[in-house]
Design a protein around this motif. Structure first.
Motif, PDB file in Angstrom:
ATOM      1  N   PHE A 134      -5.343   1.583   5.602  1.00  0.00           N
ATOM      2  CA  PHE A 134      -6.525   1.466   4.747  1.00  0.00           C
ATOM      3  C   PHE A 134      -6.163   1.148   3.299  1.00  0.00           C
ATOM      4  CE2 PHE A 134      -9.835   3.091   1.951  1.00  0.00           C
ATOM      5  CZ  PHE A 134     -10.929   2.400   2.451  1.00  0.00           C
ATOM      6  N   SER A 135      -5.145   1.855   2.773  1.00  0.00           N
ATOM      7  CA  SER A 135      -4.810   1.624   1.356  1.00  0.00           C
ATOM      8  C   SER A 135      -4.304   0.195   1.141  1.00  0.00           C
ATOM      9  CB  SER A 135      -3.789   2.654   0.861  1.00  0.00           C
ATOM     10  OG  SER A 135      -2.604   2.526   1.593  1.00  0.00           O
ATOM     11  N   LEU A 136      -3.623  -0.359   2.147  1.00  0.00           N
ATOM     12  CA  LEU A 136      -3.146  -1.744   2.039  1.00  0.00           C
ATOM     13  C   LEU A 136      -4.333  -2.707   2.067  1.00  0.00           C
ATOM     14  CD1 LEU A 136      -0.867  -3.851   2.045  1.00  0.00           C
ATOM     15  CD2 LEU A 136      -0.770  -3.643   4.524  1.00  0.00           C
ATOM     16  N   ILE A 137      -5.282  -2.454   2.973  1.00  0.00           N
ATOM     17  CA  ILE A 137      -6.463  -3.324   3.076  1.00  0.00           C
ATOM     18  C   ILE A 137      -7.300  -3.222   1.797  1.00  0.00           C
ATOM     19  CG2 ILE A 137      -8.608  -3.713   4.373  1.00  0.00           C
ATOM     20  CD1 ILE A 137      -7.092  -2.616   6.851  1.00  0.00           C
ATOM     21  N   TRP A 138      -7.476  -2.001   1.337  1.00  0.00           N
ATOM     22  CA  TRP A 138      -8.278  -1.767   0.122  1.00  0.00           C
ATOM     23  C   TRP A 138      -7.640  -2.476  -1.078  1.00  0.00           C
ATOM     24  CZ3 TRP A 138     -13.014   0.233  -0.658  1.00  0.00           C
ATOM     25  CH2 TRP A 138     -13.374   0.579  -1.953  1.00  0.00           C
ATOM     26  N   ALA A 139      -6.317  -2.301  -1.211  1.00  0.00           N
ATOM     27  CA  ALA A 139      -5.610  -2.922  -2.334  1.00  0.00           C
ATOM     28  C   ALA A 139      -5.689  -4.447  -2.244  1.00  0.00           C
ATOM     29  CB  ALA A 139      -4.157  -2.466  -2.348  1.00  0.00           C
TER      30      ALA A 139
ATOM     31  N   LEU B 205       4.430  -6.955  -3.217  1.00  0.00           N
ATOM     32  CA  LEU B 205       2.980  -7.163  -3.224  1.00  0.00           C
ATOM     33  C   LEU B 205       2.444  -6.673  -4.569  1.00  0.00           C
ATOM     34  CD1 LEU B 205       1.678  -6.370   0.364  1.00  0.00           C
ATOM     35  CD2 LEU B 205       2.988  -8.275  -0.489  1.00  0.00           C
ATOM     36  N   PRO B 206       1.840  -7.569  -5.358  1.00  0.00           N
ATOM     37  CA  PRO B 206       1.506  -7.242  -6.742  1.00  0.00           C
ATOM     38  C   PRO B 206       0.464  -6.137  -6.904  1.00  0.00           C
ATOM     39  CG  PRO B 206       0.567  -9.363  -6.136  1.00  0.00           C
ATOM     40  CD  PRO B 206       1.450  -8.945  -5.013  1.00  0.00           C
ATOM     41  N   MET B 207      -0.371  -5.935  -5.869  1.00  0.00           N
ATOM     42  CA  MET B 207      -1.452  -4.962  -6.028  1.00  0.00           C
ATOM     43  C   MET B 207      -1.026  -3.556  -5.638  1.00  0.00           C
ATOM     44  SD  MET B 207      -1.591  -6.862  -3.186  1.00  0.00           S
ATOM     45  CE  MET B 207      -1.765  -6.703  -1.414  1.00  0.00           C
ATOM     46  N   LEU B 208       0.202  -3.423  -5.130  1.00  0.00           N
ATOM     47  CA  LEU B 208       0.673  -2.098  -4.707  1.00  0.00           C
ATOM     48  C   LEU B 208       1.680  -1.540  -5.701  1.00  0.00           C
ATOM     49  CD1 LEU B 208       1.299  -2.647  -0.871  1.00  0.00           C
ATOM     50  CD2 LEU B 208      -0.746  -1.769  -1.983  1.00  0.00           C
ATOM     51  N   SER B 209       1.715  -0.236  -5.806  1.00  0.00           N
ATOM     52  CA  SER B 209       2.714   0.425  -6.668  1.00  0.00           C
ATOM     53  C   SER B 209       4.099   0.259  -6.036  1.00  0.00           C
ATOM     54  CB  SER B 209       2.380   1.913  -6.782  1.00  0.00           C
ATOM     55  OG  SER B 209       2.538   2.520  -5.522  1.00  0.00           O
ATOM     56  N   ALA B 210       5.123   0.606  -6.822  1.00  0.00           N
ATOM     57  CA  ALA B 210       6.497   0.540  -6.306  1.00  0.00           C
ATOM     58  C   ALA B 210       6.613   1.379  -5.034  1.00  0.00           C
ATOM     59  CB  ALA B 210       7.461   1.040  -7.368  1.00  0.00           C
ATOM     60  N   LEU B 211       6.045   2.571  -5.078  1.00  0.00           N
ATOM     61  CA  LEU B 211       6.133   3.474  -3.922  1.00  0.00           C
ATOM     62  C   LEU B 211       5.467   2.864  -2.682  1.00  0.00           C
ATOM     63  CD1 LEU B 211       6.977   6.448  -3.122  1.00  0.00           C
ATOM     64  CD2 LEU B 211       4.579   6.993  -3.409  1.00  0.00           C
ATOM     65  N   LYS B 212       4.271   2.309  -2.888  1.00  0.00           N
ATOM     66  CA  LYS B 212       3.537   1.729  -1.756  1.00  0.00           C
ATOM     67  C   LYS B 212       4.252   0.483  -1.220  1.00  0.00           C
ATOM     68  CE  LYS B 212      -0.033   4.472  -1.364  1.00  0.00           C
ATOM     69  NZ  LYS B 212      -0.176   5.264  -0.148  1.00  0.00           N
ATOM     70  N   ASN B 213       4.882  -0.279  -2.118  1.00  0.00           N
ATOM     71  CA  ASN B 213       5.662  -1.433  -1.665  1.00  0.00           C
ATOM     72  C   ASN B 213       6.809  -0.990  -0.770  1.00  0.00           C
ATOM     73  OD1 ASN B 213       5.290  -4.384  -2.496  1.00  0.00           O
ATOM     74  ND2 ASN B 213       4.645  -3.304  -4.350  1.00  0.00           N
ATOM     75  N   VAL B 214       7.467   0.081  -1.191  1.00  0.00           N
ATOM     76  CA  VAL B 214       8.626   0.562  -0.427  1.00  0.00           C
ATOM     77  C   VAL B 214       8.162   1.177   0.904  1.00  0.00           C
ATOM     78  CG1 VAL B 214      10.592   2.152  -0.457  1.00  0.00           C
ATOM     79  CG2 VAL B 214       9.968   0.891  -2.525  1.00  0.00           C
ATOM     80  N   GLU B 215       6.973   1.744   0.884  1.00  0.00           N
ATOM     81  CA  GLU B 215       6.444   2.369   2.110  1.00  0.00           C
ATOM     82  C   GLU B 215       6.044   1.344   3.174  1.00  0.00           C
ATOM     83  OE1 GLU B 215       4.087   6.170   0.367  1.00  0.00           O
ATOM     84  OE2 GLU B 215       3.379   5.371   2.260  1.00  0.00           O
TER      85      GLU B 215
ATOM     86  N   LYS C 109       5.024   4.960  -9.567  1.00  0.00           N
ATOM     87  CA  LYS C 109       3.598   4.609  -9.639  1.00  0.00           C
ATOM     88  C   LYS C 109       3.361   3.278 -10.335  1.00  0.00           C
ATOM     89  CE  LYS C 109       1.705   9.199  -9.219  1.00  0.00           C
ATOM     90  NZ  LYS C 109       1.145  10.357  -9.899  1.00  0.00           N
ATOM     91  N   HIS C 110       4.449   2.682 -10.824  1.00  0.00           N
ATOM     92  CA  HIS C 110       4.277   1.416 -11.546  1.00  0.00           C
ATOM     93  C   HIS C 110       4.064   0.264 -10.575  1.00  0.00           C
ATOM     94  CE1 HIS C 110       5.812   3.933 -14.703  1.00  0.00           C
ATOM     95  NE2 HIS C 110       5.657   2.963 -15.601  1.00  0.00           N
ATOM     96  N   LYS C 111       3.205  -0.662 -11.010  1.00  0.00           N
ATOM     97  CA  LYS C 111       3.009  -1.881 -10.210  1.00  0.00           C
ATOM     98  C   LYS C 111       4.085  -2.881 -10.612  1.00  0.00           C
ATOM     99  CE  LYS C 111      -1.672  -1.354  -8.898  1.00  0.00           C
ATOM    100  NZ  LYS C 111      -3.045  -1.648  -9.116  1.00  0.00           N
ATOM    101  N   PRO C 112       4.378  -3.872  -9.767  1.00  0.00           N
ATOM    102  CA  PRO C 112       5.439  -4.834 -10.082  1.00  0.00           C
ATOM    103  C   PRO C 112       5.297  -5.469 -11.467  1.00  0.00           C
ATOM    104  CG  PRO C 112       4.755  -5.109  -7.826  1.00  0.00           C
ATOM    105  CD  PRO C 112       3.838  -4.085  -8.411  1.00  0.00           C
ATOM    106  N   SER C 113       4.046  -5.752 -11.874  1.00  0.00           N
ATOM    107  CA  SER C 113       3.851  -6.400 -13.184  1.00  0.00           C
ATOM    108  C   SER C 113       4.249  -5.484 -14.342  1.00  0.00           C
ATOM    109  CB  SER C 113       2.393  -6.816 -13.336  1.00  0.00           C
ATOM    110  OG  SER C 113       1.565  -5.672 -13.228  1.00  0.00           O
TER     111      SER C 113
ATOM    112  N   ALA D 251      12.617  -4.020  -4.478  1.00  0.00           N
ATOM    113  CA  ALA D 251      12.778  -4.838  -3.263  1.00  0.00           C
ATOM    114  C   ALA D 251      13.959  -4.329  -2.429  1.00  0.00           C
ATOM    115  CB  ALA D 251      12.979  -6.297  -3.644  1.00  0.00           C
ATOM    116  N   ILE D 252      15.029  -3.898  -3.109  1.00  0.00           N
ATOM    117  CA  ILE D 252      16.185  -3.351  -2.367  1.00  0.00           C
ATOM    118  C   ILE D 252      15.792  -2.038  -1.692  1.00  0.00           C
ATOM    119  CG2 ILE D 252      18.518  -2.391  -2.635  1.00  0.00           C
ATOM    120  CD1 ILE D 252      18.965  -4.497  -4.858  1.00  0.00           C
ATOM    121  N   ALA D 253      15.040  -1.210  -2.436  1.00  0.00           N
ATOM    122  CA  ALA D 253      14.587   0.056  -1.837  1.00  0.00           C
ATOM    123  C   ALA D 253      13.748  -0.223  -0.592  1.00  0.00           C
ATOM    124  CB  ALA D 253      13.788   0.846  -2.865  1.00  0.00           C
ATOM    125  N   ARG D 254      12.871  -1.249  -0.688  1.00  0.00           N
ATOM    126  CA  ARG D 254      12.037  -1.625   0.474  1.00  0.00           C
ATOM    127  C   ARG D 254      12.913  -2.115   1.629  1.00  0.00           C
ATOM    128  NH1 ARG D 254       8.022  -6.507  -0.475  1.00  0.00           N
ATOM    129  NH2 ARG D 254       9.999  -7.624  -0.311  1.00  0.00           N
TER     130      ARG D 254
END
Lengths: 384, 230
Positions: A4-9, B101-111, B142-146, B157-160
């Motif tokens: 969901f968070s991926l879709i929402w984002a 992915l620019p809209m996701l935080s560092a953590l969410k990108n790695v997840e 919590k920072h976004k890529p930008s 990217a390496i963490a991911r």
């Protein structure tokens, strides 16, 4: 749920564009909610009509009166269980045309044929004991702040009294509850026919229409024909039809509301389809490398298809829910103005239809981009 | 080298692209072995087929002919869906332009790669935090890529790439967009992952200084392996 968070984002990747598209969808579904509520109000009578109840009125015009003596003749037609009658009174209240139905009826007969009008035994007894007594729908009593014991003066516009007076004063003896047609049925005032017939200046012994209860709805056609045959070539020929057909014909006097509503909503939804489709296609084009990355990380083609499709569905459903909520609040806020037109709420059926259309919109708009996303080759996507 | 002891074993690999009516053979019968724990650098001029070879090793593309064994399994014969699953389990990718992915935080990108596993949300977050800690970005989750510098984005990217504990890291010019200092930091991090965590690495680069971090260099020219040096 974990996606969901991926879709929402992804949906709010371009906030301004998504919010503007969302606003268009919200307005479209608010309009849908409001117009469907109007449509439902106009067709409320037809929806709540009994299939085993017929209406017999003058063949040529709804305003031509019929002899009350027809009642006994109609009762003799095979298949007829009971007959009651009513007439259109019209009238004004407090210098404005009454925004509610006013019918003179015979209490016992009328309530027997219209069991959806629930009147307590005490109220019925009081009504029968008071010649000028009247019962009113609960919603109408609430709206007009009428209570038992009040005297309600109505100005007649069709039926002056014998002394020339246009003022008819009724004693409110109680209320009724319409279990079927809350929108329209609760907005009525019923008073006694004997008072009406004795006091009116002309038209004694005539009524507006008969309500005929039949034993089996499958016999509606043959019973109707038999009734009309009784009065063929008389001074007062009749036309008998099911209550539903009568109600639909009555509503159509204002125009084909369903057709008008469908035409407006069709145009709105077509515009939304194009707009949202464009948004989703544009969003997909911008995100091709990102979709390539998802596939690189191990998201299957099918998973990417679902992600894009669910994003489109989320946009449409979110817009629909917010739009329908706004319609609910708008009707709630304007209730006092709209009740007179029978518009009281955005019903569950309208909400369900709205959500169905939202899903359809989401699927239609999302299908092509989802397919495109599914077919992306990783190597090409990463280069884009 | 025997395919059984190699992590990656490539035999007679050919890749042909169709460009309109013309067929272009990009790789002409490549033979290559990458042992476990290797850090191999793939160099060569532009158009020599480095990225194509890397894509084939990473399972992003399929060869026209030839054989690719990974840990004893032939990946060139896998179906698209099997290859997708295999990629998720065995390969970590690091690209020149980070591809976060620019809209996701560092953590969410790695997840992201962990969404494909059966881990709970808490476990996914925990693992992603550990990966970010390993690359020195615990305070930037919590920072976004930008909101991150180029070097920091490449660390994310390496963490991911390492969060799902793959055996092989496939790096396509990972320092191509970075200044010298950031590039050295990234290369040191890759060396650390190779030496301390046993990750096998294959890296494409044009940068001779970057190549110095590798254990050996393989050179490609016009789709053919021309030399290998330790």
């Amino acid at each position: 749920m974990k996606y969901f968070s991926l879709i929402w984002a992804s949906l709010f990747r371009r906030k301004t564009r998504t919010i503007l598209t969302l606003l268009s969808i919200i307005v479209a579904f608010m309009l849908f909610g409001l117009l469907q509520a109007v449509n439902q109000a106009f067709n409320g009578g037809a929806d709540s009509a009994d299939a085993d109840r017929l209406i017999t009125n003058s063949r040529y015009s709804i305003i031509d009166m019929l002899p009350v003596a027809y009642q006994r003749q109609i009762e003799s037609v095979p298949g007829v269980k009971a007959v009651a009658f009513a007439s259109w009174f019209g009238g004004s209240y407090q210098d404005k045309p009454a925004q509610f139905a006013v019918f003179p009826v015979v209490p016992d007969e009328y309530l027997k044929i219209a069991p959806e009008l629930q009147v307590s035994p005490q109220t019925l007894a009081a009504w029968k004991a008071d010649r000028t007594g009247a019962v009113v729908g609960e919603a109408l009593a609430k709206r007009m702040h009428w209570k038992v014991g009040d005297k309600v003066p109505l100005q007649a516009d069709i039926w002056p009294q014998k002394d020339g007076s246009l003022t008819w004063t009724f004693d409110i003896v109680g209320t009724f509850h319409n279990t079927k047609d809350k929108a329209n049925g609760d907005s009525a005032l019923l008073f006694r026919y004997d008072y009406f017939d004795e006091a009116r200046q002309y038209g004694q012994g005539t009524i507006g229409w008969f309500l005929v209860k039949i034993d089996d709805r499958r016999h509606a056609g043959s019973v109707g024909k038999a009734i009309d045959a009784l009065f063929a070539n008389s001074d007062h020929e009749t036309k008998t039809q099911t209550e539903q057909v009568f109600a639909q014909g009555f509503a159509k006097q204002f125009g084909d509301i369903a057709l008008i509503v469908s035409a407006i909503l069709g145009a709105v939804f077509f515009a939304i389809l194009v707009l949202t489709g464009n948004t989703m296609s544009q969003a997909l084009r911008e995100r091709i490398p990102e979709l390539g990355i998802l596939k690189t990380l191990g998201f299957s083609n099918r998973a990417v298809w679902w992600l894009v499709l669910l994003e489109s569905l989320l946009l449409a459903i979110l817009g629909a829910v917010l739009g329908l909520l706004l319609a609910v609040f708008a009707i709630g806020a304007m209730k006092s103005m709209l009740t007179g037109f029978g518009i009281t709420e955005v019903g569950w059926r309208v909400v369900a239809e709205g959500l169905f259309f939202a899903c359809l919109l989401g699927l239609l708009v999302g299908f092509a981009p989802a397919l495109q996303a599914m077919r992306l080759k990783i190597v090409d996507a990463l280069k884009a | 080298m025997d395919a059984l002891v190699s992590l990656v074993s490539i035999r007679n690999l050919v890749k042909t692209y169709q460009r309109g009516p013309e067929k272009i053979e990009v790789l002409h019968g490549i033979d290559l072995d990458i042992p476990r724990g290797d850090f191999v650098c793939l160099m060569g001029p532009s158009g020599s087929g480095k990225t194509t070879l890397l894509n084939l090793i990473g399972g992003l593309d399929s060869p026209t002919s030839g054989q690719i064994d990974f840990d004893g399994k032939r990946i060139d014969q896998m179906s698209s869906s099997k290859l997708t699953q295999w990629r998720a389990n065995h390969i970590g990718f690091i690209f020149q332009s980070y591809n976060l992915l620019p809209m996701l935080s560092a953590l969410k990108n790695v997840e992201l790669p962990l969404l494909l596993t059966k881990l709970t949300a808490a476990q996914r977050r925990h693992n992603a935090e550990i990966a970010l800690q390993l690359v020195g970005l615990k305070d930037r989750i919590k920072h976004k890529p930008s909101e991150l510098s180029g070097g920091q984005q490449q660390r994310v990217a390496i963490a991911r790439a390492i969060v799902s504990d793959p055996q092989l890291l496939v790096c396509d010019e990972p320092t191509g967009d970075l200044d010298r200092k950031s590039a050295d930091e990234i290369l040191s991090l890759l060396t650390q992952l190779n030496q301390e965590h046993g990750k096998s690495i294959i890296m494409v680069t044009h940068d001779p200084k970057a190549a110095e971090y590798a254990k050996r260099i393989v050179r490609l020219d016009k789709g053919t392996l021309v030399a290998a040096s330790a």
